[in-house]
Design a protein around this motif. Structure first.
Motif, PDB file in Angstrom:
ATOM      1  N   ASP A   1      -2.614  38.574  37.425  1.00 47.03           N
ATOM      2  CA  ASP A   1      -4.006  38.273  36.939  1.00 47.03           C
ATOM      3  C   ASP A   1      -4.178  36.827  37.357  1.00 47.03           C
ATOM      4  N   VAL A   2      -3.531  35.942  37.042  1.00 44.28           N
ATOM      5  CA  VAL A   2      -3.603  34.526  37.362  1.00 44.28           C
ATOM      6  C   VAL A   2      -3.744  34.398  38.762  1.00 44.28           C
ATOM      7  N   GLY A   3      -2.660  35.191  39.701  1.00 50.87           N
ATOM      8  CA  GLY A   3      -2.893  34.944  41.052  1.00 50.87           C
ATOM      9  C   GLY A   3      -4.156  35.697  41.874  1.00 50.87           C
ATOM     10  N   VAL A   4      -4.390  36.662  41.282  1.00 47.67           N
ATOM     11  CA  VAL A   4      -5.771  37.346  41.788  1.00 47.67           C
ATOM     12  C   VAL A   4      -6.883  36.434  41.592  1.00 47.67           C
TER      13      VAL A   4
ATOM     14  N   ASP B   1     -23.344  39.353  41.765  1.00 49.11           N
ATOM     15  CA  ASP B   1     -23.425  40.597  42.736  1.00 49.11           C
ATOM     16  C   ASP B   1     -23.019  40.221  44.189  1.00 49.11           C
ATOM     17  N   GLU B   2     -23.664  39.239  44.724  1.00 45.73           N
ATOM     18  CA  GLU B   2     -23.320  38.889  46.111  1.00 45.73           C
ATOM     19  C   GLU B   2     -22.146  38.534  46.414  1.00 45.73           C
ATOM     20  N   LEU B   3     -21.219  37.696  45.361  1.00 46.49           N
ATOM     21  CA  LEU B   3     -19.755  37.386  45.985  1.00 46.49           C
ATOM     22  C   LEU B   3     -19.236  38.520  45.600  1.00 46.49           C
ATOM     23  N   ASP B   4     -19.423  39.645  44.784  1.00 45.97           N
ATOM     24  CA  ASP B   4     -18.419  40.843  45.051  1.00 45.97           C
ATOM     25  C   ASP B   4     -18.874  41.482  46.036  1.00 45.97           C
ATOM     26  N   LYS B   5     -19.953  41.443  46.724  1.00 45.49           N
ATOM     27  CA  LYS B   5     -20.214  42.249  47.934  1.00 45.49           C
ATOM     28  C   LYS B   5     -19.462  41.448  48.953  1.00 45.49           C
ATOM     29  N   LEU B   6     -19.296  40.332  49.334  1.00 44.74           N
ATOM     30  CA  LEU B   6     -18.943  39.372  50.466  1.00 44.74           C
ATOM     31  C   LEU B   6     -17.396  39.264  50.357  1.00 44.74           C
ATOM     32  N   VAL B   7     -16.751  39.354  48.806  1.00 43.62           N
ATOM     33  CA  VAL B   7     -15.175  39.087  48.954  1.00 43.62           C
ATOM     34  C   VAL B   7     -14.695  40.439  48.963  1.00 43.62           C
ATOM     35  N   ASN B   8     -13.678  40.614  49.842  1.00 45.07           N
ATOM     36  CA  ASN B   8     -12.928  41.690  50.159  1.00 45.07           C
ATOM     37  C   ASN B   8     -11.812  41.768  49.118  1.00 45.07           C
ATOM     38  N   MET B   9     -12.012  42.530  48.133  1.00 45.28           N
ATOM     39  CA  MET B   9     -10.835  42.468  46.944  1.00 45.28           C
ATOM     40  C   MET B   9      -9.595  43.087  47.544  1.00 45.28           C
ATOM     41  N   ASP B  10      -9.658  44.124  48.386  1.00 41.68           N
ATOM     42  CA  ASP B  10      -8.125  44.397  48.929  1.00 41.68           C
ATOM     43  C   ASP B  10      -7.526  43.321  49.563  1.00 41.68           C
ATOM     44  N   GLU B  11      -8.213  42.540  50.272  1.00 36.34           N
ATOM     45  CA  GLU B  11      -7.214  41.419  51.000  1.00 36.34           C
ATOM     46  C   GLU B  11      -6.807  40.402  49.896  1.00 36.34           C
ATOM     47  N   VAL B  12      -7.843  40.208  48.860  1.00 38.70           N
ATOM     48  CA  VAL B  12      -7.380  39.151  48.009  1.00 38.70           C
ATOM     49  C   VAL B  12      -6.195  39.694  46.982  1.00 38.70           C
ATOM     50  N   ILE B  13      -6.005  40.923  46.701  1.00 38.37           N
ATOM     51  CA  ILE B  13      -5.150  41.394  45.897  1.00 38.37           C
ATOM     52  C   ILE B  13      -3.690  41.545  46.869  1.00 38.37           C
ATOM     53  N   ASN B  14      -3.711  41.623  48.021  1.00 38.82           N
ATOM     54  CA  ASN B  14      -2.615  41.764  48.993  1.00 38.82           C
ATOM     55  C   ASN B  14      -2.156  40.158  48.930  1.00 38.82           C
TER      56      ASN B  14
ATOM     57  N   VAL C   1       8.317  44.928  38.895  1.00 35.03           N
ATOM     58  CA  VAL C   1       7.504  45.286  37.478  1.00 35.03           C
ATOM     59  C   VAL C   1       6.116  46.030  38.052  1.00 35.03           C
ATOM     60  N   GLN C   2       5.765  46.997  37.329  1.00 34.27           N
ATOM     61  CA  GLN C   2       4.429  47.789  37.647  1.00 34.27           C
ATOM     62  C   GLN C   2       3.233  47.059  37.128  1.00 34.27           C
ATOM     63  N   THR C   3       2.583  46.740  37.749  1.00 33.37           N
ATOM     64  CA  THR C   3       1.068  46.087  37.499  1.00 33.37           C
ATOM     65  C   THR C   3      -0.076  46.843  37.697  1.00 33.37           C
ATOM     66  N   LYS C   4      -1.298  46.719  37.411  1.00 35.01           N
ATOM     67  CA  LYS C   4      -2.474  47.392  37.827  1.00 35.01           C
ATOM     68  C   LYS C   4      -2.938  47.089  39.098  1.00 35.01           C
ATOM     69  N   TYR C   5      -2.243  46.257  39.895  1.00 34.81           N
ATOM     70  CA  TYR C   5      -2.481  45.906  41.132  1.00 34.81           C
ATOM     71  C   TYR C   5      -1.374  46.306  42.353  1.00 34.81           C
ATOM     72  N   GLY C   6      -0.288  46.785  41.616  1.00 27.77           N
ATOM     73  CA  GLY C   6       0.582  47.293  42.305  1.00 27.77           C
ATOM     74  C   GLY C   6       2.154  47.051  41.784  1.00 27.77           C
ATOM     75  N   MET C   7       3.285  47.231  42.758  1.00 28.11           N
ATOM     76  CA  MET C   7       4.460  46.882  42.029  1.00 28.11           C
ATOM     77  C   MET C   7       4.865  45.452  42.519  1.00 28.11           C
ATOM     78  N   VAL C   8       5.421  44.612  41.824  1.00 28.06           N
ATOM     79  CA  VAL C   8       5.799  43.204  42.002  1.00 28.06           C
ATOM     80  C   VAL C   8       7.181  42.879  41.845  1.00 28.06           C
ATOM     81  N   ARG C   9       7.671  42.376  42.895  1.00 27.49           N
ATOM     82  CA  ARG C   9       9.169  41.818  42.863  1.00 27.49           C
ATOM     83  C   ARG C   9       9.191  40.517  42.195  1.00 27.49           C
ATOM     84  N   THR C  10      10.409  40.399  41.192  1.00 31.92           N
ATOM     85  CA  THR C  10      10.359  38.985  40.662  1.00 31.92           C
ATOM     86  C   THR C  10      11.759  38.312  41.081  1.00 31.92           C
ATOM     87  N   ASP C  11      12.288  38.860  42.219  1.00 31.04           N
ATOM     88  CA  ASP C  11      13.291  37.913  42.758  1.00 31.04           C
ATOM     89  C   ASP C  11      13.357  36.535  43.084  1.00 31.04           C
ATOM     90  N   HIS C  12      12.116  36.066  43.657  1.00 32.20           N
ATOM     91  CA  HIS C  12      11.863  34.866  44.036  1.00 32.20           C
ATOM     92  C   HIS C  12      10.844  33.891  43.200  1.00 32.20           C
TER      93      HIS C  12
END
Length: 470
Positions: free
Chosen positions: A102-105, A254-267, A317-328
């Protein structure tokens, strides 16, 4: 930043503890170094987790707080004592990974929003002008004007019919619009009322009753499921009459939500969390100890350690944004270890924290430096508070030395709470001054050694008072 620069930055806020600063500076720099290694070898380089051992109030948590600002990486500080074994009501250890994601996103989203802020503000300005000066009349509005002069309509680029305005009308409209634009920029229309559409999510908190012990305060799987359900449910729109200032805030988001691509942000956020994420695990000594063969129905500290082990050594670990590895991910643990010892932890977990740094107890000289040297030191804070009432608080050198001596003496006689003792001593010392300050005729207050001794002598010498007040 180089390790030397990191230590220099930490020195601005934390007195002493050079060994701990050096260890975290190397660990932080190694995160950057690993990113520049060939990809094949990069996977093999695992972080050397650190465990900081030392009495309370010597700077363990403060190092973590300052490190978070320097890291520029997803960072989360958690209390180990909040966690519970899987199967019991409470937060499970995997929730700290979800918090980190959540902090990262939020971090990446903020960066993206900063990049498009200017464009969003331009769009908001245009939308506010449309609300303040409604567009030209539409055919539907003009349909009742049978007795008026017939109008000519044309199809606009948006596909809607619009009236053909003559050049004079268009010019007049543009002039009016520009005048309003100028007034908007000068914040002269902030109290004007406008109507905006606001989308509202349906409240789902009371729609579902948790079954069993799965709910962990919103951080676990049930919390993630609730968030996903919130996104799936249809959103209602409601027209609200608000001021221009409030409308600007609503429309900007509202405008920031339209301009920011959340898929790219999450990746990008998931990549950052996996490669550079740092978790500071405080109060780890509270889950050490109680190693016995006898099992029971109660939550055990060793059970929390067993749950913590796979997360620290590397798992998914399963999160709401997808699977996350904790190895590093880098884990920095800290604890006072008054009652237990690091060796009381299960051996597997001890092995996952190979670097141990011991923080030393603070002396009277350290207290003098803590009161005067760090940026935003305690003495500076009290000066600023007094200045708010138009007064000047003057600490003499012998006054500061006496406060430090009293704090060190109290730490020896009672429980050693480190630099936090300075807060209790200063608060008691200045209690009457801070209370009377607004009504005092004399606006310059000098805190010298005599004043400190006079104010604190009775309390320090009375054992019962000392225990309760200081």
């Amino acid at each position: 930043m180089t390790p030397r620069q990191i230590v220099a930055e930490l020195d601005k806020y934390i007195v002493g503890q050079q060994a701990a600063k050096k260890a975290v500076a190397i660990a932080l720099r190694n995160r950057w170094r690993r990113q520049r290694v060939a990809e094949e070898l990069r996977e093999e380089i695992v972080p050397n987790n650190i465990i900081m051992i030392g009495p309370t109030g010597v700077g363990k948590t403060e190092i973590a707080r300052r490190l978070a600002r320097l890291a520029g990486a997803p960072f989360v500080k958690v209390e180990a004592s909040k966690f519970t074994e899987v199967g019991y009501v409470g937060r499970d250890v995997e929730s700290m990974i979800r918090d980190l994601v959540d902090v990262g996103v939020n971090m990446v989203r903020t960066e993206r929003e900063d990049e498009v802020q200017e464009e969003a503000e331009k769009r908001v300005e245009d939308r506010l002008l449309d609300l303040l000066i409604p567009p030209a009349e539409t055919p539907a509005a003009a349909s009742g004007d049978a007795d008026k002069k017939e109008r000519v309509w044309f199809a606009s680029p948006s596909g809607q019919a619009e009236p053909v305005e003559d050049a004079a009308s268009r010019e007049r409209r543009e002039r009016t619009r520009e005048k309003f634009r100028q007034l908007l920029r000068e914040n002269k229309l902030e109290e004007r009322q406008v109507e905006v559409e606001v989308s509202q999510s349906m409240p789902i908190e009371n729609m579902m009753v948790p079954m069993g012990g799965g709910m962990d305060g919103g951080g676990g799987m049930d919390g993630n499921f609730m968030d996903m359900l919130q996104e799936w449910l249809p959103k209602k729109t409601k027209r609200r009459r608000v001021t221009v200032a409030e409308a600007r805030r609503i429309l900007l988001q509202d405008e920031l939500d339209k301009l920011v691509n959340m898929d790219e942000v999450i990746n990008e956020a998931l990549d950052r969390v996996e490669d550079t994420g740092i978790i500071f695990l405080d109060e780890v000594d509270k889950i050490a100890g109680e190693r016995s063969a006898a099992g029971g129905p109660d939550v055990s500290r060793e059970g929390v350690q067993r749950d913590l082990l796979p997360v620290v050594e590397g798992s998914t670990v399963q999160t709401k944004y997808g699977m996350v590895r904790t190895d590093h991910m880098l884990f920095i643990a800290a604890g006072a270890f008054h009652v237990s010892k690091p060796s009381d932890m299960i051996p597997e977990l001890q092995g996952r924290f190979p670097i141990r740094v011991e923080l030393t107890s603070l002396t009277e000289d350290d207290f003098v430096r803590i009161l005067k040297e760090p940026k935003h030191a305690l003495v500076s804070q009290y000066r600023a508070l007094a200045a708010a009432d138009g007064a000047e608080l003057v600490f003499t050198d012998d006054g500061v030395r006496e406060v430090a001596r009293t704090a060190a003496q109290l730490n020896e006689r009672m429980e050693n709470i480190g630099a936090r003792r300075l807060h209790t001593v200063l608060t008691t010392l200045l209690e009457d001054v801070m209370f009377e300050l607004p009504d005092m005729a004399e606006k310059t207050i000098t805190v010298d050694a005599d004043r400190v001794r006079d104010r604190l002598k009775g309390i320090v010498e009375d054992e019962d008072l000392r225990k309760f007040i200081l």
